[in-house]
Design a protein around this motif. Structure first.
Motif, PDB file in Angstrom:
ATOM      1  N   ASP A   1      -6.565 -15.154   7.254  1.00 43.14           N
ATOM      2  CA  ASP A   1      -6.936 -13.892   7.879  1.00 43.14           C
ATOM      3  C   ASP A   1      -8.416 -13.996   8.260  1.00 43.14           C
ATOM      4  O   ASP A   1      -9.289 -13.908   7.393  1.00 43.14           O
ATOM      5  N   VAL A   2      -8.668 -14.204   9.544  1.00 40.78           N
ATOM      6  CA  VAL A   2     -10.046 -14.442   9.993  1.00 40.78           C
ATOM      7  C   VAL A   2     -10.913 -13.204   9.768  1.00 40.78           C
ATOM      8  O   VAL A   2     -12.124 -13.299   9.589  1.00 40.78           O
ATOM      9  N   ASP A   3     -10.278 -12.055   9.740  1.00 39.10           N
ATOM     10  CA  ASP A   3     -11.012 -10.811   9.590  1.00 39.10           C
ATOM     11  C   ASP A   3     -11.491 -10.626   8.143  1.00 39.10           C
ATOM     12  O   ASP A   3     -12.680 -10.390   7.894  1.00 39.10           O
ATOM     13  N   THR A   4     -10.593 -10.763   7.190  1.00 41.68           N
ATOM     14  CA  THR A   4     -10.987 -10.595   5.781  1.00 41.68           C
ATOM     15  C   THR A   4     -11.483 -11.912   5.195  1.00 41.68           C
ATOM     16  O   THR A   4     -11.929 -11.963   4.052  1.00 41.68           O
TER      17      THR A   4
ATOM     18  N   PRO B   1      -6.989  -6.226 -11.633  1.00 34.36           N
ATOM     19  CA  PRO B   1      -6.642  -4.850 -11.984  1.00 34.36           C
ATOM     20  C   PRO B   1      -5.431  -4.400 -11.161  1.00 34.36           C
ATOM     21  O   PRO B   1      -5.372  -4.663  -9.955  1.00 34.36           O
ATOM     22  N   GLU B   2      -4.506  -3.702 -11.788  1.00 33.85           N
ATOM     23  CA  GLU B   2      -3.272  -3.349 -11.080  1.00 33.85           C
ATOM     24  C   GLU B   2      -3.480  -2.254 -10.046  1.00 33.85           C
ATOM     25  O   GLU B   2      -2.783  -2.201  -9.036  1.00 33.85           O
ATOM     26  N   ASP B   3      -4.466  -1.382 -10.284  1.00 32.27           N
ATOM     27  CA  ASP B   3      -4.611  -0.230  -9.383  1.00 32.27           C
ATOM     28  C   ASP B   3      -5.240  -0.566  -8.035  1.00 32.27           C
ATOM     29  O   ASP B   3      -5.121   0.205  -7.092  1.00 32.27           O
ATOM     30  N   LEU B   4      -5.920  -1.690  -7.933  1.00 30.62           N
ATOM     31  CA  LEU B   4      -6.644  -1.973  -6.689  1.00 30.62           C
ATOM     32  C   LEU B   4      -5.899  -2.939  -5.758  1.00 30.62           C
ATOM     33  O   LEU B   4      -6.163  -2.969  -4.560  1.00 30.62           O
ATOM     34  N   GLY B   5      -4.998  -3.703  -6.295  1.00 29.10           N
ATOM     35  CA  GLY B   5      -4.262  -4.653  -5.452  1.00 29.10           C
ATOM     36  C   GLY B   5      -4.993  -5.983  -5.352  1.00 29.10           C
ATOM     37  O   GLY B   5      -6.211  -6.056  -5.510  1.00 29.10           O
ATOM     38  N   ASP B   6      -4.244  -7.037  -5.081  1.00 30.31           N
ATOM     39  CA  ASP B   6      -4.797  -8.397  -5.065  1.00 30.31           C
ATOM     40  C   ASP B   6      -5.891  -8.583  -4.030  1.00 30.31           C
ATOM     41  O   ASP B   6      -6.967  -9.105  -4.317  1.00 30.31           O
ATOM     42  N   GLN B   7      -5.591  -8.156  -2.807  1.00 24.26           N
ATOM     43  CA  GLN B   7      -6.516  -8.482  -1.716  1.00 24.26           C
ATOM     44  C   GLN B   7      -7.849  -7.787  -1.877  1.00 24.26           C
ATOM     45  O   GLN B   7      -8.906  -8.378  -1.692  1.00 24.26           O
ATOM     46  N   LEU B   8      -7.795  -6.515  -2.254  1.00 21.17           N
ATOM     47  CA  LEU B   8      -9.039  -5.771  -2.436  1.00 21.17           C
ATOM     48  C   LEU B   8      -9.811  -6.331  -3.637  1.00 21.17           C
ATOM     49  O   LEU B   8     -11.035  -6.537  -3.564  1.00 21.17           O
TER      50      LEU B   8
ATOM     51  N   ALA C   1     -25.384  -4.395   5.424  1.00 25.25           N
ATOM     52  CA  ALA C   1     -24.344  -3.487   4.926  1.00 25.25           C
ATOM     53  C   ALA C   1     -22.962  -4.079   5.143  1.00 25.25           C
ATOM     54  O   ALA C   1     -22.040  -3.409   5.601  1.00 25.25           O
ATOM     55  N   GLY C   2     -22.815  -5.345   4.814  1.00 21.87           N
ATOM     56  CA  GLY C   2     -21.487  -5.951   4.752  1.00 21.87           C
ATOM     57  C   GLY C   2     -20.852  -5.565   3.423  1.00 21.87           C
ATOM     58  O   GLY C   2     -21.253  -4.588   2.787  1.00 21.87           O
ATOM     59  N   LYS C   3     -19.906  -6.359   2.980  1.00 20.15           N
ATOM     60  CA  LYS C   3     -19.164  -6.049   1.759  1.00 20.15           C
ATOM     61  C   LYS C   3     -20.099  -5.923   0.560  1.00 20.15           C
ATOM     62  O   LYS C   3     -20.073  -4.917  -0.159  1.00 20.15           O
ATOM     63  N   ALA C   4     -20.951  -6.929   0.355  1.00 20.82           N
ATOM     64  CA  ALA C   4     -21.871  -6.895  -0.785  1.00 20.82           C
ATOM     65  C   ALA C   4     -22.844  -5.729  -0.655  1.00 20.82           C
ATOM     66  O   ALA C   4     -23.144  -5.032  -1.630  1.00 20.82           O
ATOM     67  N   GLY C   5     -23.332  -5.522   0.551  1.00 20.62           N
ATOM     68  CA  GLY C   5     -24.299  -4.450   0.789  1.00 20.62           C
ATOM     69  C   GLY C   5     -23.718  -3.080   0.494  1.00 20.62           C
ATOM     70  O   GLY C   5     -24.369  -2.239  -0.145  1.00 20.62           O
ATOM     71  N   LEU C   6     -22.487  -2.830   0.935  1.00 21.75           N
ATOM     72  CA  LEU C   6     -21.863  -1.522   0.689  1.00 21.75           C
ATOM     73  C   LEU C   6     -21.691  -1.277  -0.813  1.00 21.75           C
ATOM     74  O   LEU C   6     -21.941  -0.170  -1.305  1.00 21.75           O
TER      75      LEU C   6
ATOM     76  N   LEU D   1     -15.394   4.934   0.097  1.00 25.09           N
ATOM     77  CA  LEU D   1     -15.633   3.491   0.136  1.00 25.09           C
ATOM     78  C   LEU D   1     -14.333   2.744  -0.164  1.00 25.09           C
ATOM     79  O   LEU D   1     -13.991   1.756   0.486  1.00 25.09           O
ATOM     80  N   ARG D   2     -13.593   3.279  -1.141  1.00 29.34           N
ATOM     81  CA  ARG D   2     -12.319   2.648  -1.485  1.00 29.34           C
ATOM     82  C   ARG D   2     -11.355   2.685  -0.299  1.00 29.34           C
ATOM     83  O   ARG D   2     -10.702   1.681   0.015  1.00 29.34           O
ATOM     84  N   ASP D   3     -11.296   3.824   0.379  1.00 27.66           N
ATOM     85  CA  ASP D   3     -10.420   3.923   1.549  1.00 27.66           C
ATOM     86  C   ASP D   3     -10.845   2.923   2.628  1.00 27.66           C
ATOM     87  O   ASP D   3     -10.012   2.258   3.246  1.00 27.66           O
ATOM     88  N   TYR D   4     -12.154   2.844   2.831  1.00 23.43           N
ATOM     89  CA  TYR D   4     -12.663   1.923   3.851  1.00 23.43           C
ATOM     90  C   TYR D   4     -12.294   0.479   3.499  1.00 23.43           C
ATOM     91  O   TYR D   4     -11.770  -0.267   4.335  1.00 23.43           O
ATOM     92  N   PHE D   5     -12.560   0.093   2.264  1.00 22.65           N
ATOM     93  CA  PHE D   5     -12.251  -1.281   1.840  1.00 22.65           C
ATOM     94  C   PHE D   5     -10.743  -1.544   1.901  1.00 22.65           C
ATOM     95  O   PHE D   5     -10.315  -2.643   2.259  1.00 22.65           O
ATOM     96  N   THR D   6      -9.957  -0.545   1.511  1.00 24.59           N
ATOM     97  CA  THR D   6      -8.503  -0.735   1.525  1.00 24.59           C
ATOM     98  C   THR D   6      -8.018  -0.996   2.948  1.00 24.59           C
ATOM     99  O   THR D   6      -7.228  -1.910   3.195  1.00 24.59           O
ATOM    100  N   LYS D   7      -8.518  -0.190   3.884  1.00 16.61           N
ATOM    101  CA  LYS D   7      -8.143  -0.408   5.294  1.00 16.61           C
ATOM    102  C   LYS D   7      -8.598  -1.782   5.777  1.00 16.61           C
ATOM    103  O   LYS D   7      -7.924  -2.466   6.527  1.00 16.61           O
ATOM    104  N   ARG D   8      -9.784  -2.158   5.319  1.00  9.74           N
ATOM    105  CA  ARG D   8     -10.398  -3.395   5.812  1.00  9.74           C
ATOM    106  C   ARG D   8      -9.737  -4.639   5.201  1.00  9.74           C
ATOM    107  O   ARG D   8      -9.553  -5.643   5.886  1.00  9.74           O
ATOM    108  N   TYR D   9      -9.402  -4.578   3.933  1.00  8.47           N
ATOM    109  CA  TYR D   9      -8.990  -5.802   3.238  1.00  8.47           C
ATOM    110  C   TYR D   9      -7.517  -5.864   2.854  1.00  8.47           C
ATOM    111  O   TYR D   9      -7.039  -6.912   2.448  1.00  8.47           O
ATOM    112  N   CYS D  10      -6.799  -4.737   2.933  1.00  7.41           N
ATOM    113  CA  CYS D  10      -5.390  -4.784   2.537  1.00  7.41           C
ATOM    114  C   CYS D  10      -4.522  -4.632   3.779  1.00  7.41           C
ATOM    115  O   CYS D  10      -4.495  -3.563   4.383  1.00  7.41           O
ATOM    116  N   LYS D  11      -3.867  -5.700   4.138  1.00  5.50           N
ATOM    117  CA  LYS D  11      -3.082  -5.684   5.375  1.00  5.50           C
ATOM    118  C   LYS D  11      -1.601  -5.450   5.067  1.00  5.50           C
ATOM    119  O   LYS D  11      -1.109  -5.833   4.026  1.00  5.50           O
TER     120      LYS D  11
END
Lengths: 344, 344
Positions: free
Chosen positions: A132-135, A156-163, A192-197, A334-344
């Motif tokens: 996944d070139v994006d994530t 952690p089970e609540d966040l999912g593997d990809q996130l 303000a990439g992943k680490a920055g956020l 932030l969680r919603d943003y990351f979920t959209k960004r990293y969980c396909k």
């Protein structure tokens, strides 16, 4: 056979070095009595390593896969030969060496993420199934070895593997914010990439209710995202590669109120000086980015008569994954943003 | 005309950078109203820069002179293009810009040393008159410019020019020992060259009477010198380029008593990991050496699960020259050694 806790028994060349500095390590999937064998699910190269390879391959996913396969075939580990950077991986525990039986609570079958760098982890890729070139996640059939000194965490089970994978890759950054930043501080996060956020979210918690969190970011689109997430008090659109211009933008917004703590998370070169310029001498700079150049930071600070302590980033800090997960659980947007960004 | 305090008005290319990062600066000896013009007596390149050039020139003094002249002609400053490192200089003040008249106690004719790096100091060499390959000092007829933010110190009369120059070049190292080390600490100094010896002397003062100072040095001859100077409690002959071997030697002598503060002063690459290995997680590492590689330090520490804070060296700290001079005045044997070594 019991191996060296740091894995030096797997170094093929040059001898006498540890696996991270080695050119080539032994990636055979037969483990020593103090090693763990992992069935790999996916690799998460660092932004620095993936970015370098992606650029060389003109963004072509097949060429990126070939290049990653070639690096691992040649070195027995995934370590970008140019930037020396690695990443982390997730997988399932396939076998635990007999000598570790008592000292770990992990069991065969557990889904884990390794928290030591891929740059020192013996890895054998049988097949790259997708990228996944994006994530920047690389899904593959592969086996990896964890040494006795190696660290990992159950996913952690609540966040999912990809996130989880995406977060753990950069967990060393918010961890340093968590241990260095206190109420009332002025904190600057450059990039303000992943680490920055994650750093912004952690800083927001730590400085409250009396301090201030400032984001310095190049891309107008990313600035807009930071504003919408509500994790910075001030968002400055500025190019940290241009130190004087960046300082000017900073001072127009904040006057002489320089930072107590500045963390640089920018994965491009030449942002050292801007980072130093916005920080107080009595403060601290944390260079998390692997694009940081030691001499540029050192001589740059000296050249402008700054003596602020400058820390070299470290991907590990005790509990760092927990700190990153906690930040995301706390900040719903932030969680919603990351979920959209990293969980396909 | 008044120039930028940081000297950006003298940057020829690339524009927007500060002088240290620039390829080329304007070295014309006509000063702005907030600059100081210096008649140069001698340059003291860093061990890293001089060593690199000396090696490329096969130790031939004429070729070294040509190479230094060429670098300065091309760049308008002395900055080794490979290591990016500079050095410092001594000279006499020739002219003080009108705007600085009230804010400096220096006068035309004063003999000073600049304390900002040569890598950002506009320099025009008319003639290199001699080079001492041993002390790495370059005597020349030249002019240099100090910016408003530039720092310098009057040369102390009791120590002499050559010794003062030699000491100031590395004064940033003992200064960090002075501010970080306290009674009872275990301090390791890796490398016993000029900077290392000063750090040992400073550490000896700071840890007394309850702490311990350990020298880790590659050369048997230099180990012998450290022993004769009486500035280390333990002298370990060990090659820091071989991390596991070095750790083994350390632990044979000191068991599990790792360092509270370790300073690396070795001017060759690949000594990062040994430095980290001998230091406690709750301690601190100071990488003074310009040969330090950011990624090797960062990934190396992560790879062995160490989270000790690692500081990027800085040539400047307020009062650093005074700290270095004081160490030499205090330690008679060290002063004699340095005098023999640096005063011809």
């Amino acid at each position: 056979m019991r191996g060296d806790p740091y894995g030096s028994h797997r170094v093929i060349s040059p001898k006498g070095l540890l696996p991270q500095a080695a050119e080539r390590v032994d990636n055979s999937p037969t483990i020593c009595s103090n090693e763990i064998l992992i069935d790999v699910i996916a690799l998460q190269p660092t932004a620095t390593a993936f970015g370098r390879i992606k650029q060389e391959c003109g963004g072509d996913v097949n060429r990126i896969a070939q290049e990653i396969q070639k690096i691992v075939d040649e070195r027995g580990k995934f370590q970008d030969p140019v930037t020396k950077s690695g990443g982390i991986l997730i997988g399932r525990i396939k076998e635990i060496g007999a000598d570790l039986a008592g000292s770990t609570d992990a069991q065969v079958g557990d889904k884990i993420a390794t928290l030591v760098s891929l740059s020192l982890t013996p890895l054998k890729i049988n097949e790259i199934t997708s990228i996944d070139v994006d994530t920047e996640q690389v899904f593959c059939k592969a086996s990896a070895i964890l040494f006795e000194s190696g660290i990992y965490t159950k996913l952690p089970e609540d966040l999912g593997d990809q996130l989880s994978l995406a977060l753990m890759d950069v967990a060393g950054a918010p961890a340093q914010v968590a241990v260095h930043v206190k109420a009332g501080d002025t904190v600057v996060v450059v990039g303000a990439g992943k680490a920055g956020l994650l750093c912004l979210a952690e800083a927001k918690k730590r400085v409250a209710p009396t301090g201030k969190v400032i984001c310095m970011e190049y891309s107008p689109r990313q600035c807009e995202i930071v504003r919408s997430l509500g994790i910075a008090d001030v968002v400055l659109e500025a190019d940290a590669k241009k130190p004087l211009e960046a300082l000017d933008i900073y001072q127009n917004a904040l006057g002489d109120q320089l930072a107590d703590f500045t963390v640089n998370t920018v994965s491009v070169p030449n942002t050292e000086l801007a980072t130093v310029l916005v920080t107080k001498d009595t403060g601290m700079v944390y260079f998390f980015s692997m694009s940081t150049d030691f001499a540029k930071a050192s001589l740059g600070a000296e050249g402008i008569k700054k003596y602020v302590p400058m820390l070299i980033g470290n991907g590990y800090y005790p509990g760092h994954a927990e700190i990153a997960f906690d930040a995301v659980r706390r900040e719903e947007k932030l969680r919603d943003y990351f979920t959209k960004r990293y969980c396909k």
